[in-house]
Design a protein around this motif. Structure first.
Motif, PDB file in Angstrom:
ATOM      1  N   VAL A  15      10.573 -53.175 -37.826  1.00  0.00           N
ATOM      2  CA  VAL A  15       9.160 -53.118 -37.444  1.00  0.00           C
ATOM      3  C   VAL A  15       8.825 -54.222 -36.449  1.00  0.00           C
ATOM      4  N   THR A  16       9.362 -55.414 -36.668  1.00  0.00           N
ATOM      5  CA  THR A  16       9.116 -56.506 -35.732  1.00  0.00           C
ATOM      6  C   THR A  16       9.691 -56.175 -34.355  1.00  0.00           C
ATOM      7  N   GLY A  17      10.884 -55.608 -34.319  1.00  0.00           N
ATOM      8  CA  GLY A  17      11.500 -55.218 -33.049  1.00  0.00           C
ATOM      9  C   GLY A  17      10.753 -54.091 -32.356  1.00  0.00           C
ATOM     10  N   MET A  18      10.307 -53.111 -33.122  1.00  0.00           N
ATOM     11  CA  MET A  18       9.573 -51.981 -32.545  1.00  0.00           C
ATOM     12  C   MET A  18       8.215 -52.414 -31.991  1.00  0.00           C
ATOM     13  N   SER A  19       7.623 -53.417 -32.588  1.00  0.00           N
ATOM     14  CA  SER A  19       6.329 -53.878 -32.092  1.00  0.00           C
ATOM     15  C   SER A  19       6.475 -54.666 -30.794  1.00  0.00           C
ATOM     16  N   PHE A  20       7.697 -54.952 -30.377  1.00  0.00           N
ATOM     17  CA  PHE A  20       7.957 -55.657 -29.120  1.00  0.00           C
ATOM     18  C   PHE A  20       7.968 -54.693 -27.935  1.00  0.00           C
ATOM     19  N   ILE A  21       8.054 -53.391 -28.203  1.00  0.00           N
ATOM     20  CA  ILE A  21       8.138 -52.389 -27.143  1.00  0.00           C
ATOM     21  C   ILE A  21       6.923 -52.402 -26.211  1.00  0.00           C
ATOM     22  N   PRO A  22       5.683 -52.545 -26.707  1.00  0.00           N
ATOM     23  CA  PRO A  22       4.553 -52.603 -25.756  1.00  0.00           C
ATOM     24  C   PRO A  22       4.676 -53.734 -24.737  1.00  0.00           C
ATOM     25  N   PHE A  23       5.267 -54.864 -25.127  1.00  0.00           N
ATOM     26  CA  PHE A  23       5.467 -55.959 -24.170  1.00  0.00           C
ATOM     27  C   PHE A  23       6.411 -55.521 -23.057  1.00  0.00           C
ATOM     28  N   LEU A  24       7.443 -54.784 -23.393  1.00  0.00           N
ATOM     29  CA  LEU A  24       8.366 -54.304 -22.368  1.00  0.00           C
ATOM     30  C   LEU A  24       7.686 -53.322 -21.417  1.00  0.00           C
ATOM     31  N   PHE A  25       6.802 -52.482 -21.953  1.00  0.00           N
ATOM     32  CA  PHE A  25       6.066 -51.564 -21.098  1.00  0.00           C
ATOM     33  C   PHE A  25       5.126 -52.317 -20.154  1.00  0.00           C
ATOM     34  N   VAL A  26       4.511 -53.369 -20.633  1.00  0.00           N
ATOM     35  CA  VAL A  26       3.636 -54.171 -19.774  1.00  0.00           C
ATOM     36  C   VAL A  26       4.441 -54.810 -18.651  1.00  0.00           C
ATOM     37  N   LEU A  27       5.622 -55.318 -18.978  1.00  0.00           N
ATOM     38  CA  LEU A  27       6.461 -55.909 -17.923  1.00  0.00           C
ATOM     39  C   LEU A  27       6.898 -54.853 -16.915  1.00  0.00           C
ATOM     40  N   LEU A  28       7.199 -53.656 -17.387  1.00  0.00           N
ATOM     41  CA  LEU A  28       7.585 -52.572 -16.488  1.00  0.00           C
ATOM     42  C   LEU A  28       6.426 -52.200 -15.567  1.00  0.00           C
ATOM     43  N   LEU A  29       5.244 -52.040 -16.130  1.00  0.00           N
ATOM     44  CA  LEU A  29       4.074 -51.715 -15.315  1.00  0.00           C
ATOM     45  C   LEU A  29       3.748 -52.830 -14.329  1.00  0.00           C
ATOM     46  N   LYS A  30       3.904 -54.062 -14.760  1.00  0.00           N
ATOM     47  CA  LYS A  30       3.628 -55.192 -13.869  1.00  0.00           C
ATOM     48  C   LYS A  30       4.579 -55.173 -12.680  1.00  0.00           C
ATOM     49  N   SER A  31       5.849 -54.899 -12.938  1.00  0.00           N
ATOM     50  CA  SER A  31       6.808 -54.860 -11.837  1.00  0.00           C
ATOM     51  C   SER A  31       6.549 -53.680 -10.914  1.00  0.00           C
ATOM     52  N   LEU A  32       6.065 -52.574 -11.457  1.00  0.00           N
ATOM     53  CA  LEU A  32       5.764 -51.419 -10.609  1.00  0.00           C
ATOM     54  C   LEU A  32       4.516 -51.643  -9.756  1.00  0.00           C
ATOM     55  N   PHE A  33       3.484 -52.222 -10.341  1.00  0.00           N
ATOM     56  CA  PHE A  33       2.233 -52.402  -9.611  1.00  0.00           C
ATOM     57  C   PHE A  33       2.258 -53.600  -8.667  1.00  0.00           C
ATOM     58  N   LEU A  34       2.857 -54.677  -9.095  1.00  0.00           N
ATOM     59  CA  LEU A  34       2.817 -55.893  -8.283  1.00  0.00           C
ATOM     60  C   LEU A  34       4.060 -56.073  -7.424  1.00  0.00           C
ATOM     61  N   GLY A  35       5.107 -55.334  -7.718  1.00  0.00           N
ATOM     62  CA  GLY A  35       6.323 -55.447  -6.933  1.00  0.00           C
ATOM     63  C   GLY A  35       7.212 -56.541  -7.463  1.00  0.00           C
ATOM     64  N   ILE A  36       8.487 -56.344  -7.348  1.00  0.00           N
ATOM     65  CA  ILE A  36       9.461 -57.304  -7.855  1.00  0.00           C
ATOM     66  C   ILE A  36       9.695 -58.419  -6.843  1.00  0.00           C
ATOM     67  N   ASN A  37       9.685 -58.098  -5.560  1.00  0.00           N
ATOM     68  CA  ASN A  37       9.969 -59.081  -4.512  1.00  0.00           C
ATOM     69  C   ASN A  37       8.745 -59.947  -4.246  1.00  0.00           C
ATOM     70  N   LYS A  38       8.932 -61.245  -4.422  1.00  0.00           N
ATOM     71  CA  LYS A  38       7.875 -62.201  -4.087  1.00  0.00           C
ATOM     72  C   LYS A  38       8.425 -63.169  -3.051  1.00  0.00           C
ATOM     73  N   LYS A  39       7.660 -63.391  -2.005  1.00  0.00           N
ATOM     74  CA  LYS A  39       8.133 -64.299  -0.954  1.00  0.00           C
ATOM     75  C   LYS A  39       7.215 -65.455  -0.816  1.00  0.00           C
TER      76      LYS A  39
END
Length: 64
Positions: free
Chosen positions: A40-64
């Motif tokens: 249960v503790t591990g499964m509740s970590f999944i929303p954090f991974l989705f937030v990181l995925l969305l952040k990388s998609l919206f803000l872009g991975i490359n920062k200069k």
């Protein structure tokens, strides 16, 4: 503005696994964890991974 939104989402999604972990310790009075506690503790970590995925998609991975 969107960076602050993702920061807020990251903080909120990290509260869940940490809160669940400590609540199990408090409820079981420090007894040994079972498989279900870790699951249960591990499964509740999944929303954090989705937030990181969305952040990388919206803000872009490359920062200069």
């Amino acid at each position: 503005m969107i960076k602050k939104l993702f920061l807020l989402l990251q903080v909120l999604s990290l509260i869940a696994p940490v809160g669940i972990f400590f609540m199990y310790i408090i409820m079981d009075q420090g007894d040994q964890f079972t498989y279900e506690h870790y699951w249960v503790t591990g499964m509740s970590f999944i929303p954090f991974l989705f937030v990181l995925l969305l952040k990388s998609l919206f803000l872009g991975i490359n920062k200069k």
